[in-house]
Design a protein around this motif. Structure first.
Motif, PDB file in Angstrom:
ATOM      1  N   PHE A   1      88.576   2.145  66.953  1.00 56.75           N
ATOM      2  CA  PHE A   1      87.277   2.812  66.888  1.00 56.75           C
ATOM      3  C   PHE A   1      87.242   3.953  67.901  1.00 56.75           C
ATOM      4  CE2 PHE A   1      86.448  -1.423  65.428  1.00 56.75           C
ATOM      5  CZ  PHE A   1      85.302  -1.408  64.659  1.00 56.75           C
ATOM      6  N   ASP A   2      86.831   5.132  67.485  1.00 59.41           N
ATOM      7  CA  ASP A   2      86.584   6.189  68.446  1.00 59.41           C
ATOM      8  C   ASP A   2      85.277   5.879  69.177  1.00 59.41           C
ATOM      9  OD1 ASP A   2      87.070   8.520  69.844  1.00 59.41           O
ATOM     10  OD2 ASP A   2      86.337   9.861  68.268  1.00 59.41           O
ATOM     11  N   LYS A   3      85.114   6.421  70.383  1.00 52.49           N
ATOM     12  CA  LYS A   3      83.893   6.183  71.156  1.00 52.49           C
ATOM     13  C   LYS A   3      82.679   6.601  70.333  1.00 52.49           C
ATOM     14  CE  LYS A   3      81.628   7.131  75.508  1.00 52.49           C
ATOM     15  NZ  LYS A   3      81.718   7.797  76.810  1.00 52.49           N
ATOM     16  N   GLY A   4      81.650   5.765  70.351  1.00 54.73           N
ATOM     17  CA  GLY A   4      80.408   6.043  69.637  1.00 54.73           C
ATOM     18  C   GLY A   4      80.377   5.513  68.217  1.00 54.73           C
ATOM     19  N   GLN A   5      81.488   5.028  67.708  1.00 54.45           N
ATOM     20  CA  GLN A   5      81.511   4.475  66.356  1.00 54.45           C
ATOM     21  C   GLN A   5      81.007   3.036  66.376  1.00 54.45           C
ATOM     22  OE1 GLN A   5      82.295   6.406  63.582  1.00 54.45           O
ATOM     23  NE2 GLN A   5      82.060   7.884  65.244  1.00 54.45           N
ATOM     24  N   LYS A   6      80.552   2.555  65.227  1.00 53.35           N
ATOM     25  CA  LYS A   6      80.048   1.181  65.164  1.00 53.35           C
ATOM     26  C   LYS A   6      80.152   0.638  63.755  1.00 53.35           C
ATOM     27  CE  LYS A   6      75.244   2.493  64.423  1.00 53.35           C
ATOM     28  NZ  LYS A   6      73.882   2.327  64.896  1.00 53.35           N
ATOM     29  N   LEU A   7      80.079  -0.690  63.685  1.00 56.02           N
ATOM     30  CA  LEU A   7      79.880  -1.379  62.415  1.00 56.02           C
ATOM     31  C   LEU A   7      78.473  -1.934  62.480  1.00 56.02           C
ATOM     32  CD1 LEU A   7      83.234  -3.356  61.965  1.00 56.02           C
ATOM     33  CD2 LEU A   7      82.543  -1.229  60.853  1.00 56.02           C
ATOM     34  N   SER A   8      77.611  -1.500  61.592  1.00 53.54           N
ATOM     35  CA  SER A   8      76.227  -1.946  61.624  1.00 53.54           C
ATOM     36  C   SER A   8      76.121  -3.438  61.307  1.00 53.54           C
ATOM     37  CB  SER A   8      75.372  -1.123  60.671  1.00 53.54           C
ATOM     38  OG  SER A   8      75.915  -1.148  59.387  1.00 53.54           O
ATOM     39  N   GLU A   9      74.992  -3.992  61.650  1.00 54.71           N
ATOM     40  CA  GLU A   9      74.797  -5.440  61.494  1.00 54.71           C
ATOM     41  C   GLU A   9      75.003  -5.867  60.044  1.00 54.71           C
ATOM     42  OE1 GLU A   9      71.828  -8.294  63.645  1.00 54.71           O
ATOM     43  OE2 GLU A   9      70.825  -7.428  61.888  1.00 54.71           O
ATOM     44  N   HIS A  10      75.741  -6.951  59.890  1.00 54.74           N
ATOM     45  CA  HIS A  10      76.026  -7.522  58.574  1.00 54.74           C
ATOM     46  C   HIS A  10      76.377  -8.993  58.770  1.00 54.74           C
ATOM     47  CE1 HIS A  10      79.940  -6.370  60.211  1.00 54.74           C
ATOM     48  NE2 HIS A  10      80.474  -7.297  59.431  1.00 54.74           N
TER      49      HIS A  10
ATOM     50  N   HIS B   1      76.094 -10.016  62.659  1.00 49.82           N
ATOM     51  CA  HIS B   1      76.872  -9.488  63.776  1.00 49.82           C
ATOM     52  C   HIS B   1      77.104  -7.994  63.582  1.00 49.82           C
ATOM     53  CE1 HIS B   1      79.765 -11.016  60.766  1.00 49.82           C
ATOM     54  NE2 HIS B   1      80.431  -9.911  61.036  1.00 49.82           N
ATOM     55  N   ALA B   2      77.409  -7.317  64.703  1.00 49.64           N
ATOM     56  CA  ALA B   2      77.652  -5.876  64.692  1.00 49.64           C
ATOM     57  C   ALA B   2      78.638  -5.546  65.798  1.00 49.64           C
ATOM     58  CB  ALA B   2      76.349  -5.112  64.898  1.00 49.64           C
TER      59      ALA B   2
END
Length: 109
Positions: A43-52, A92-93
């Motif tokens: 993951f690059d800084k600032g990236q995310k996986l939204s809650e699921h 989770h996220a």
């Protein structure tokens, strides 16, 4: 589907096996079996996986950097060398606080 994306019986480094993408998330399947999968993420800084949610238990092993892993609304700050288990059917996220690499093991059986 039974598939192995890496060479059997040969040593490798998770961190050296995947590269970062500016502004993005890179994923690579390490093992794919009917009982579960092992995937590598960068993951690059600032990236995310939204809650699921997922119907299976999963385990995150941080191999580089740091991130916040949110499980059931609780924020867990993980750094390289730490591991956390995400129970099935619990939201989770993943939120990055730096460039970050992880191994995700999902158990289906």
């Amino acid at each position: 589907m039974e598939n192995n994306k890496f060479n059997n019986a040969r040593a490798f480094s998770f961190n050296e096996s995947i590269s970062y993408s500016d502004g993005g998330i890179v994923s690579m399947r390490v093992l794919e079996k009917s009982a579960g999968n092992v995937s590598l993420f960068a993951f690059d800084k600032g990236q995310k996986l939204s809650e699921h949610t997922a119907p299976f238990d999963a385990m995150i092993q941080v191999t580089e950097g740091e991130a916040e892993i949110v499980i059931g609304g609780i924020i867990n700050h993980l750094v390289a060398g730490q591991t956390i288990i995400m129970p099935a059917n619990v939201p989770h996220a993943v939120n990055t606080t730096s460039r970050f690499k992880m191994v995700l093991t999902m158990i289906k059986a």
